[in-house]
Design an enzyme around this catalytic site. Structure first.
Site, PDB file in Angstrom:
ATOM      1  CG  ASP A 200     -36.314 -13.539  -6.893  1.00 29.86           C
ATOM      2  OD1 ASP A 200     -37.182 -13.817  -6.059  1.00 29.86           O
ATOM      3  OD2 ASP A 200     -35.392 -14.313  -7.224  1.00 29.86           O
ATOM      4  CE  LYS A 222     -43.568  -5.040  -1.240  1.00 28.82           C
ATOM      5  NZ  LYS A 222     -44.295  -3.921  -1.878  1.00 28.82           N
TER       6      LYS A 222
END
Length: 413
Positions: A200, A222
Site C-alpha cells: 500500500d 497501480k
C-alpha cells in the site's frame, strides 16, 4: 597456567530444580528465561522485588522467605547466586562445588563455575554470546555483539539469499504508521523472506528499498483493475502469486484490521485454500497522536477513546457511525481518513451536543520526517484545514486530551 575458554552448552531444565538465591534485580532479570525453560524454580530470599513477588503469587516459582542455608542446593541442577550478602554467596558457591551443581554468581564471576551469556532470540534460534576468558569479560561488548546478530537474523541481513527461509503462502503484515522503525520484528523478518511484496502507499515505503533486487514489488494502487473492483484485483493478485509457490507479503499501513480491509483479503485467501499469516501492526490511531505529544487517554481527562472512519460524511447514507452518540460521549474521538469531511463531521458533533470550543488536532504524515501538527477547535477546524493546506494522510484527534502536554499535571488539562 594458561587460561582456558568457557565451554558453551545449552541446559535442558524442564522439570529440573533450579535454585535462585536472592530476589533482587538480578533475579528479576534472569527468572523469566528460567521459567520459560520449564525449570522447577525455588527462590530463597527474605525479600523480593514486586515483579519477582508477582511470579511467586501466580505460581511460576516457589518462594521460601528466608536467608540461604546450607543444604538448599541438595536437589538442584543449576543455581543462580545473587544475594546482597557476600558471605552467603561464598558459602552457597562452596556448596555448589561440593555437590557438583553448576552455579552462576552475580557478585564474583571468577569464582563461579558457569557464566550467563548475553542471549537473544529470533524465530526459534537462541543466540548466546560469551567472552573467551574471565580476563576479557565485558558485558557491554557481548551484549552489543548479541544485539547485532539478533537484529541481522530478524531483518534477514544475516541470511544469504540462496539459503533464505521461504514460507509459501501470504503474510498479511501491518507496517505501522509510516516510520520504518515502527514495523514489528516479525513483520520485518517476513518482508526479508518474501518473493513478492504487494504494498500500500501508506505502508513503510523506505523498507522496500532494502529488499534484494530479485524481489518483485507491486504497488497495490497501480494494479490494473479491469472489470474488477480495486480490492478484488488485489485479492486476485495475492492468490495468483501464492499459487505459484511464492512467499507473498501484503504490506499494509497501520494494522491490517483497522480500516485496512485485512479480513476481506484473509477471506479471499481462505476461499482459495491459501495459507495466510496475519501480523498485527501499530495502528496510526494511537501511534500518530502519541508521536505528536497527544495521549488518547489521560487520568482525569479522558477514560475512553473511540476510533472512527471519516471516509464518508455523517449525512451519507453509507455511514455506519452513530455520530449523535459520539457527540454525547465524553472521551477522545480519533478520526481516520476524514480530512476532506472534517467540516461536516465537526458541524454534526456540535449540532448534537459537543461544545464548539472542543480542541481538535490534525497530525499530517505522522511519525515521518514530514510530520506536522495543526491545532483548531470544532468551530474553526473546517477553515483551518483549508488555510493550513492540511492533506491526507492525517489523523484527527478531538477532545480535551489535545490540550494535555508535558507540563500538565496529572488529572488537569
Amino acid at each position: 597456567m594458561a587460561e582456558h575458554p568457557a565451554y558453551p552448552v545449552g541446559l535442558r531444565l524442564t522439570g529440573r530444580r533450579v535454585v535462585v538465591l536472592g530476589g533482587g534485580q538480578v533475579a528479576q532479570r534472569r527468572l523469566p528465561a528460567l521459567i520459560a525453560a520449564g525449570a522447577d524454580v525455588l527462590l530463597v530470599s527474605p525479600t523480593a522485588t514486586p515483579s519477582v513477588e508477582a511470579m511467586a503469587d501466580v505460581g511460576e516459582i516457589t518462594w521460601e522467605r528466608r536467608p540461604y542455608a546450607d543444604g538448599d542446593l541438595a536437589e538442584a541442577w543449576y543455581a543462580l547466586i545473587a544475594t546482597s550478602d557476600p558471605a552467603a554467596n561464598a558459602a552457597a558457591s562452596t556448596e555448589a562445588d561440593r555437590r557438583r551443581v553448576w552455579c552462576v554468581r552475580s557478585d564474583d564471576a571468577d569464582a563461579a563455575t558457569a557464566w550467563t551469556p548475553a542471549t537473544g532470540h529470533s524465530e526459534g534460534v537462541t543466540v548466546a554470546v560469551l567472552t573467551t576468558s574471565a580476563s576479557d569479560r565485558d558485558p557491554r561488548r557481548t551484549a552489543a555483539i548479541r544485539d547485532a546478530v539478533v537484529e541481522g537474523l530478524r531483518d534477514g541481513t544475516l541470511v544469504a539469499p540462496q539459503h533464505r527461509t521461504r514460507t509459501p503462502g501470504v503474510a498479511l503484515v501491518g507496517g505501522g504508521p509510516g516510520d520504518p522503525d515502527l514495523i514489528t520484528v516479525r513483520g520485518r523478518r517476513l518482508l526479508a523472506e518474501a518473493d513478492v511484496v504487494i504494498a500500500d502507499r501508506l505502508g513503510p515505503r523506505d523498507l522496500l528499498a532494502e529488499l534484494p533486487p530479485h524481489v518483485e514489488v507491486i504497488d497495490a494502487a497501480k494494479i490494473p483493475y479491469g472489470r474488477f473492483m480495486a480490492q478484488e484485483a488485489i485479492n486476485n493478485a495475492l492468490v495468483e502469486h501464492a499459487k505459484q509457490g511464492k512467499s507473498v507479503v501484503r504490506l499494509k499501513g497501520g494494522d491490517p484490521f483497522v480500516f485496512g480491509r485485512g479480513m476481506e483479503e484473509v477471506q479471499a485467501l481462505a476461499e482459495a485454500g491459501i495459507p495466510c499469516t496475519v501480523v498485527p501492526g501499530i495502528s496510526s490511531s494511537i501511534s500518530v497522536p502519541g508521536a505528536a505529544g497527544i495521549p488518547v487517554t489521560h487520568r482525569g481527562v479522558a477514560h475512553e477513546f473511540t476510533v472512527v472512519s471519516g471516509h464518508v460524511a455523517p449525512d451519507d447514507a453509507r455511514s455506519l457511525v452513530d455520530w449523535p452518540a459520539l457527540a454525547k460521549a465524553r472521551g477522545t474521538l480519533v478520526v481516520l481518513m476524514g480530512v476532506d469531511k472534517i467540516g461536516r463531521i465537526a458541524e454534526t458533533l456540535v449540532a448534537h451536543g459537543r461544545p464548539a470550543d472542543t480542541p481538535v488536532a490534525l497530525v499530517q504524515e505522522g511519525t515521518t520526517a514530514a510530520q506536522r501538527r495543526v491545532d483548531a477547535t470544532l468551530a474553526t477546524v473546517a477553515e483551518t484545514v483549508v488555510a493550513q493546506d492540511v492533506r491526507p494522510p492525517a489523523v484527527i484527534v478531538i477532545g480535551e486530551v489535545v490540550r494535555v502536554g508535558p507540563g500538565t499535571a496529572p488529572g488537569r488539562p
